[in-house]
Design a protein around this motif. Structure first.
Motif, PDB file in Angstrom:
ATOM      1  N   ASP A  13       0.861  -1.182   0.000  1.00 31.26           N
ATOM      2  CA  ASP A  13       0.000   0.000   0.000  1.00 31.26           C
ATOM      3  C   ASP A  13       0.899   1.235   0.000  1.00 31.26           C
ATOM      4  OD1 ASP A  13      -1.373   2.260   1.333  1.00 31.26           O
ATOM      5  OD2 ASP A  13      -3.029   0.841   1.573  1.00 31.26           O
ATOM      6  N   ILE A  14       0.846   2.003  -1.062  1.00 36.83           N
ATOM      7  CA  ILE A  14       1.742   3.152  -1.202  1.00 36.83           C
ATOM      8  C   ILE A  14       1.501   4.194  -0.114  1.00 36.83           C
ATOM      9  CG2 ILE A  14       2.361   5.117  -2.688  1.00 36.83           C
ATOM     10  CD1 ILE A  14       2.063   3.185  -5.070  1.00 36.83           C
ATOM     11  N   GLU A  15       0.247   4.450   0.233  1.00 42.06           N
ATOM     12  CA  GLU A  15      -0.045   5.457   1.266  1.00 42.06           C
ATOM     13  C   GLU A  15       0.500   5.028   2.628  1.00 42.06           C
ATOM     14  OE1 GLU A  15      -1.034   8.444   0.568  1.00 42.06           O
ATOM     15  OE2 GLU A  15      -1.373   7.916  -1.522  1.00 42.06           O
ATOM     16  N   GLY A  37      -2.899   6.885 -13.063  1.00 44.19           N
ATOM     17  CA  GLY A  37      -3.311   5.513 -12.810  1.00 44.19           C
ATOM     18  C   GLY A  37      -3.900   5.374 -11.423  1.00 44.19           C
ATOM     19  N   PRO A  38      -4.016   4.138 -10.983  1.00 36.79           N
ATOM     20  CA  PRO A  38      -4.598   3.915  -9.658  1.00 36.79           C
ATOM     21  C   PRO A  38      -3.658   4.271  -8.504  1.00 36.79           C
ATOM     22  CG  PRO A  38      -3.933   1.832 -10.622  1.00 36.79           C
ATOM     23  CD  PRO A  38      -3.723   2.884 -11.675  1.00 36.79           C
ATOM     24  N   HIS A  39      -2.378   4.434  -8.796  1.00 36.92           N
ATOM     25  CA  HIS A  39      -1.397   4.710  -7.751  1.00 36.92           C
ATOM     26  C   HIS A  39      -0.629   5.989  -8.057  1.00 36.92           C
ATOM     27  CE1 HIS A  39      -2.062   0.621  -6.360  1.00 36.92           C
ATOM     28  NE2 HIS A  39      -1.779   0.178  -7.565  1.00 36.92           N
ATOM     29  N   PRO A  40      -0.333   6.789  -7.029  1.00 32.43           N
ATOM     30  CA  PRO A  40       0.516   7.960  -7.261  1.00 32.43           C
ATOM     31  C   PRO A  40       1.971   7.524  -7.422  1.00 32.43           C
ATOM     32  CG  PRO A  40       0.022   7.760  -4.933  1.00 32.43           C
ATOM     33  CD  PRO A  40      -0.760   6.678  -5.638  1.00 32.43           C
ATOM     34  N   PHE A  41       2.772   8.390  -7.987  1.00 30.46           N
ATOM     35  CA  PHE A  41       4.217   8.194  -8.089  1.00 30.46           C
ATOM     36  C   PHE A  41       4.811   8.875  -6.869  1.00 30.46           C
ATOM     37  CE2 PHE A  41       8.474   9.458  -9.392  1.00 30.46           C
ATOM     38  CZ  PHE A  41       8.945   8.325 -10.043  1.00 30.46           C
ATOM     39  N   VAL A  42       5.406   8.086  -5.963  1.00 33.87           N
ATOM     40  CA  VAL A  42       5.915   8.622  -4.699  1.00 33.87           C
ATOM     41  C   VAL A  42       7.351   8.168  -4.497  1.00 33.87           C
ATOM     42  CG1 VAL A  42       5.623   8.673  -2.191  1.00 33.87           C
ATOM     43  CG2 VAL A  42       3.610   8.583  -3.672  1.00 33.87           C
ATOM     44  N   PRO A  60       4.074  -0.052  -6.466  1.00 38.45           N
ATOM     45  CA  PRO A  60       3.009  -1.023  -6.197  1.00 38.45           C
ATOM     46  C   PRO A  60       3.558  -2.449  -6.290  1.00 38.45           C
ATOM     47  CG  PRO A  60       2.283   0.614  -7.797  1.00 38.45           C
ATOM     48  CD  PRO A  60       3.755   0.826  -7.589  1.00 38.45           C
ATOM     49  N   GLY A  61       3.274  -3.253  -5.270  1.00 35.84           N
ATOM     50  CA  GLY A  61       3.830  -4.598  -5.204  1.00 35.84           C
ATOM     51  C   GLY A  61       2.858  -5.709  -5.502  1.00 35.84           C
TER      52      GLY A  61
END
Length: 132
Positions: A13-15, A37-42, A60-61
């Motif tokens: 979970d990126i957040e 996309g569904p995930h931010p670039f962090v 994302p894993g």
């Protein structure tokens, strides 16, 4: 000269990873952007300008390559990345106080003192301090 500019850590979970890596481990946010996309670039990195040209991408894993890789490392007890610290015993105490679970407490390992912690998002992280 070629240098490492960015490396990735696959996370559940990126957040949650961003919170753990910044608020617990002490990294700073370097880049945070919506890439459509569904995930931010962090990305995160060492604070206060240390290693200013090196970023850690929270990736994302859950993909078909990342998930088996990450799970295999974790199940084998292998860290996905190694971070250095100036005082491993102090860092172990600080992180334990914050509720971080260590799978291996600080112990000698060849030329370093090493410990392994769970990053709460699917990875083991090794912390090392060179022996003096």
């Amino acid at each position: 000269m070629i240098k490492v500019a960015m490396t990735s850590v696959f996370v559940d979970d990126i957040e949650r990873a961003h919170t753990f890596y910044t608020e617990v481990l002490g990294f700073e946010t370097r880049v945070r952007m919506d890439v459509g996309g569904p995930h931010p670039f962090v990305t995160v990195g060492a604070p206060e300008g240390a290693q200013a040209d090196l970023q850690l991408l929270l990736e994302p894993g859950d993909g078909p390559i990342a998930e088996p890789y990450r799970t295999s490392l974790y199940d084998a007890g292998l860290p996905c990345i190694v971070f250095s610290v100036d005082d491993l015993h102090a860092e172990h105490t600080r992180l334990t106080t914050l509720g971080v679970h260590f799978t291996h407490p600080p112990q000698p390992q060849g030329p370093v003192l090493a410990a392994v912690l769970d990053d709460t998002v699917g990875n083991l992280i090794q912390l090392i301090q060179p022996k003096r």
